[in-house]
Motif scaffolding. Sequence first.
Motif, mmCIF file in Angstrom:
data_model
loop_
_atom_site.group_PDB
_atom_site.id
_atom_site.type_symbol
_atom_site.label_atom_id
_atom_site.label_comp_id
_atom_site.label_asym_id
_atom_site.label_seq_id
_atom_site.Cartn_x
_atom_site.Cartn_y
_atom_site.Cartn_z
ATOM 1 N N VAL A 1 6.319 12.177 -3.760
ATOM 2 C CA VAL A 1 5.700 12.122 -5.085
ATOM 3 C C VAL A 1 5.573 10.654 -5.493
ATOM 4 O O VAL A 1 6.404 9.815 -5.164
ATOM 5 N N GLY A 2 4.513 10.351 -6.185
ATOM 6 C CA GLY A 2 4.212 8.973 -6.539
ATOM 7 C C GLY A 2 3.520 8.211 -5.433
ATOM 8 O O GLY A 2 3.131 7.061 -5.619
ATOM 9 N N GLU A 3 3.352 8.877 -4.263
ATOM 10 C CA GLU A 3 2.671 8.256 -3.119
ATOM 11 C C GLU A 3 1.480 9.106 -2.674
ATOM 12 O O GLU A 3 0.365 8.623 -2.570
ATOM 13 N N PRO B 1 0.812 -1.221 0.000
ATOM 14 C CA PRO B 1 0.000 0.000 0.000
ATOM 15 C C PRO B 1 0.847 1.274 0.000
ATOM 16 O O PRO B 1 0.792 2.094 0.916
ATOM 17 N N VAL B 2 1.646 1.425 -1.058
ATOM 18 C CA VAL B 2 2.507 2.599 -1.187
ATOM 19 C C VAL B 2 1.690 3.858 -1.486
ATOM 20 O O VAL B 2 1.940 4.931 -0.931
ATOM 21 N N VAL B 3 0.720 3.707 -2.376
ATOM 22 C CA VAL B 3 -0.081 4.856 -2.797
ATOM 23 C C VAL B 3 -1.128 5.170 -1.739
ATOM 24 O O VAL B 3 -1.866 4.286 -1.300
ATOM 25 N N ARG B 4 -1.188 6.432 -1.335
ATOM 26 C CA ARG B 4 -2.086 6.801 -0.248
ATOM 27 C C ARG B 4 -3.210 7.743 -0.661
ATOM 28 O O ARG B 4 -4.018 8.149 0.162
ATOM 29 N N VAL C 1 -0.337 9.352 -10.102
ATOM 30 C CA VAL C 1 0.730 9.111 -11.072
ATOM 31 C C VAL C 1 1.964 8.681 -10.283
ATOM 32 O O VAL C 1 2.439 9.433 -9.436
ATOM 33 N N PRO C 2 2.488 7.460 -10.485
ATOM 34 C CA PRO C 2 3.672 7.022 -9.750
ATOM 35 C C PRO C 2 4.934 7.696 -10.290
ATOM 36 O O PRO C 2 4.887 8.466 -11.250
ATOM 37 N N GLY C 3 6.065 7.341 -9.680
ATOM 38 C CA GLY C 3 7.345 7.874 -10.149
ATOM 39 C C GLY C 3 7.988 8.775 -9.116
ATOM 40 O O GLY C 3 7.631 9.946 -9.003
#
Length: 327
Positions: A91-93, A53-56, A61-63
């Motif tokens: 960024v990306g999270e 669960p990196v994206v919060r 947009v990842p990266g």
Amino acid sequence: MFKGILIEKDDGGYRAALTDISEDSLPEGDVTLDVSYSTLNYKDGLAITGASPVVRSFPMVPGVDLVGTVQDSRDPEFKVGDQVLLNGWGVGEVHWGGLAQKARLQGRWLIPLPSAFTPAQAMAIGTAGYTAMLSVIALEKHGVTPDKGEILVTGANGGVGSFAIALLARLGYAVVASTGRVAESDYLKQLGAAEIIDRATLSEPGRPLAKERWAGAIDSVGSHTLANICASTRYRGTVAACGLAQGMEFPGSVAPFILRGVTLAGIDSVNRPREDRLEAWARLASDLDQSLLPLISHEIGLSEVLEVAPQILAGKVRGRVVVNLAR
């Protein structure tokens, strides 16, 4: 409209896709960039696949890295046409990242692109090289000099490990590389490793104290590996911990710290102050053998990102993946 990787999570599930994105959708920020290059890191692989669960916040947009040219700026530090660099800052999270042809960011997150590097070279280095440099600086600041003995680098075939070996070897250290891909020993020796060991020698539960060997270490693995490194670090040695590929637990003992005065130095690259970033990139410009960049990195196009992301998590990708946003 511009192209980018967009991660969404809703009643239909978790998914990442290469899609057209409206510039009106860009998040808040005081600097808008035309992004030329980004990277594909382990954390990006986790975000794109949903393996962790990196994206919060969604859509995302990842990266975690990018290089771009300023298109519009309300930050007095930057003007239209400036080339800038970003690593980390969430960024990306929590804020849209670099795997899209445009980005809108906070100016305080950016630093000027060092004149020593082209945009592609800066992304060949990226967060991995920047983190490796921060780790080397930490060893130096704790008195670990080349004459003190061997330096262990774990996760040696990965991005951080590859740059750590190259930097340490050029600075005169004797580097021992730990890897799960011993068959790629020639690559590690080309980077400057003096010896290669199998990661299995460190990855299982070990003793609270082991025979002293390492004057210092740069570890991107964590868990039992980190505990075993600390247990076998020499008196007043330093271990720079910068990753958790094996796990975030630390099943170790206080014995190395109390009985041998070992220092465990945590390396945060995400929220690092601007002056630390400028120091690290200046050191990369002076201490990194740029002729190694083609060996450590390879380039893909934006259209290949979704295919390569799971390969990174499976440990099938060596070194760095540079993403050309024009492809």
